[in-house]
Design a protein around this motif. Structure first.
Motif: not given
Length: 421
Positions: A365-366, A368-377, A384-386
Motif C-alpha cells: 500500500a505504501c 501504491g502497489g497493491y493492498m490499498g491503492i487510492l482511486g481518483d481524487n 507511511t513515510n511519503r
C-alpha cells in the motif's frame, strides 16, 4: 581527533581515524535486498561474471513488497530471488513462510547490530540507525558491487546534531518528532548528511518510535539517521537472539564537529500532519482539524509505523467504536510475529470489530502497489513515510502523513481528527 558516532563507526571498519567528507572503501556488515530491487542486483552480479557472494552470511534477502505476488510480473520477480537464494544457499532468506517488512523484520530477529555498516537497495534502510548502526540506502548496482566484493565506497557524511528537549505530551510519538524536523529543514535540509538524534526527547522514546524517526531521515535528504545506544537499546537487544554477544557501541565525542546543531522542544509539539505533496508540508493537528479534511481511507502500517505499539495505540482509540461509514481502514502489521502478538493481546479483535481490514505484512500500500491503492481524487490519512504525487495510487489522490493515533481517530470521524480529545 574528536569524532562523531558516524566517523567512529567508519574508523573502526578501516582501521584508522577518518573525518567527514573523506572518501573511503569500507567492509560491509549487512547487505539487504528485497523482491523488487534485488533482481536488478542479481542481473548486475551475473553480468560482472560473479558466481558466488563475497560473504553469503552477510546478505539478507527479504521478500516484502509484492508478497504474496499480486500479478505474474511480481511472481516472476519473487521466483528470481528464490532461485538466487537457493543457488547461494542463503542463510538469511525470508519468504512467505517467515515474512515481514524488511526494516521491521531484521531488527525483530536480532540481526541488526550497533556499530555495523549496513546498506540496502531500499531508501528506508536508514531505519536501522535506531540501533546505533550506520545504515543507508543505495542503488541495485551499488548493491551488486558489495555482493561481489564485500565492500563499498562512501563519502563519510558530515553530521547534523538534532537534540530533542522537553517532556512529551499525550499522543506525541517518534513520527511527530521527525515530521517536525522535516517541516523545519525541508526535504533537502540534510542532503547527504548523517542526522544524529539525541536529547531528553529521545530518551522518552521506545525502540518503535526510534525506528520511525530514523526511517524518515531520508525524507530530509539525509544519508543516514542514527541514535546512540542507551539502556532502551540494550533492553531491546537483550530480549532477542543476536549475531554477536558484545555489540560494538560508539558515542560522539563532546567536542565533535557538526555541520549544524538543531534543538526542538517537544513539550510544545502537537501531533503533526504532513499535507500533500511533501513530508515537509507539516501542520499541527489543531490546524488540520480546522481545515475539515474528509478522508476516504485510513492506513496503519509500513516500515515506519507497522509495529506492535502502533496497533496498541490504534486499538485503544478504536475499542468499542466503529469506523466512519465512508472510510476504509487498512491495518498492516509489520511482521507475522507482530500480527501474532496483536492477536494474543486481543488487538486484532478490537480492530476487526471496529471495521478494519487486516492485511498480511507488506509494503504494497505504501508504494501504491497493491493492498490499498487510492482511486481518483481520494484522500488517505496514513502512517507511511511519503506523500508525493501518486505515491499510493492515482495522481489526483492525496496522502496525509500522521501518527497511528491520528489515523485511528480520523477513521472514526471520517475526517482528519485530533486524538487528544
Amino acid at each position: 581527533m574528536y569524532q562523531t558516532i558516524t566517523e567512529k563507526i567508519f574508523s573502526s571498519h578501516i582501521g584508522r581515524e577518518v573525518k567527514a567528507d573523506e572518501i573511503i572503501e569500507c567492509n560491509i556488515d549487512m547487505i539487504i535486498g528485497n523482491d523488487i530491487t534485488t533482481p536488478l542486483s542479481i542481473e548486475a552480479f551475473k553480468k560482472a561474471g560473479a558466481t558466488k557472494l563475497a560473504n553469503p552470511d552477510n546478505f539478507f534477502l527479504v521478500l516484502d513488497h509484492f508478497i504474496p505476488a499480486k500479478d505474474i510480473q511480481s511472481a516472476n520477480q519473487a521466483k528470481k530471488n528464490r532461485i538466487f537464494a537457493k543457488e547461494q544457499n542463503l542463510k538469511y532468506f525470508f519468504d512467505e513462510r517467515d515474512m515481514g517488512i524488511e526494516h521491521a523484520l531484521l531488527p525483530e530477529k536480532g540481526l541488526v547490530m550497533p556499530g555495523d555498516v549496513i546498506i540496502g537497495a531500499d531508501s528506508h534502510t536508514c531505519t536501522h540507525g535506531a540501533l546505533g548502526a550506520f545504515s543507508t540506502g543505495m542503488g541495485s548496482t551499488d548493491l551488486a558491487y558489495a555482493m561481489i566484493t564485500g565492500k563499498n565506497w562512501f563519502k563519510v557524511p558530515q553530521s547534523i546534531k538534532v537534540e530533542f528537549i522537553g517532556k512529551k505530551n499525550v499522543h506525541i510519538y517518534g513520527k511527530d518528532l521527525i515530521l517536525e524536523l522535516i517541516r523545519q529543514i525541508g526535504v533537502d535540509g540534510a542532503l547527504y548528511n548523517a542526522l544524529e538524534f539525541c536529547g531528553e526527547g529521545i530518551s522518552q522514546m521506545g525502540m518503535d518510535d526510534r525506528f520511525s524517526i530514523c526511517n524518515m531521515a531520508i525524507e530530509a535528504g539525509a544519508k543516514s539517521g542514527i541514535i546512540a545506544c542507551d539502556k532502551i537499546t540494550e533492553e531491546f537487544l537483550r530480549t532477542r537472539p543476536s549475531l554477536r554477544s558484545t555489540p560494538k557501541k560508539f558515542y560522539s565525542d563532546e567536542n565533535a564537529t557538526y555541520k549544524q546543531k538543531i534543538t526542538i522542544d517537544i513539550s510544545k509539539l502537537e501531533p503533526m500532519v504532513a499535507y500533500p505533496y511533501l513530508p515537509s508540508n507539516g501542520k499541527p493537528i489543531s490546524v488540520a482539524q480546522k481545515d475539515n479534511i474528509k478522508i476516504d481511507q485510513a492506513f496503519i502500517g509500513s516500515c515506519t509505523n507497522g509495529r506492535i505499539s502502533d496497533l496498541r495505540i490504534a486499538a485503544e482509540i478504536l475499542k468499542n467504536k466503529k469506523i466512519h461509514n465512508d472510510v476504509r481502514l487498512i491495518v498492516t502489521p509489520g511482521t507475522q510475529k507482530i500480527a501474532k502478538q496483536a492477536q494474543e493481546e486481543g488487538l486484532i479483535d478490537i480492530l476487526l470489530e471496529a471495521g478494519a481490514l487486516i492485511s498480511n505484512p507488506t509494503c504494497g500500500a505504501c508504494l501504491g502497489g497493491y493492498m490499498g491503492i487510492l482511486g481518483d481524487n481520494e484522500r488517505c490519512i496514513s502512517t507511511t513515510n511519503r506523500n508525493f504525487v501518486g505515491r499510493m495510487g492515482s495522481k489526483s489522490s492525496e496522502v496525509y502523513l500522521a501518527n497511528s493515533a491520528v489515523v485511528a481517530q480520523s477513521a472514526i470521524e471520517g475526517k482528519i481528527a485530533d486524538p487528544r480529545k
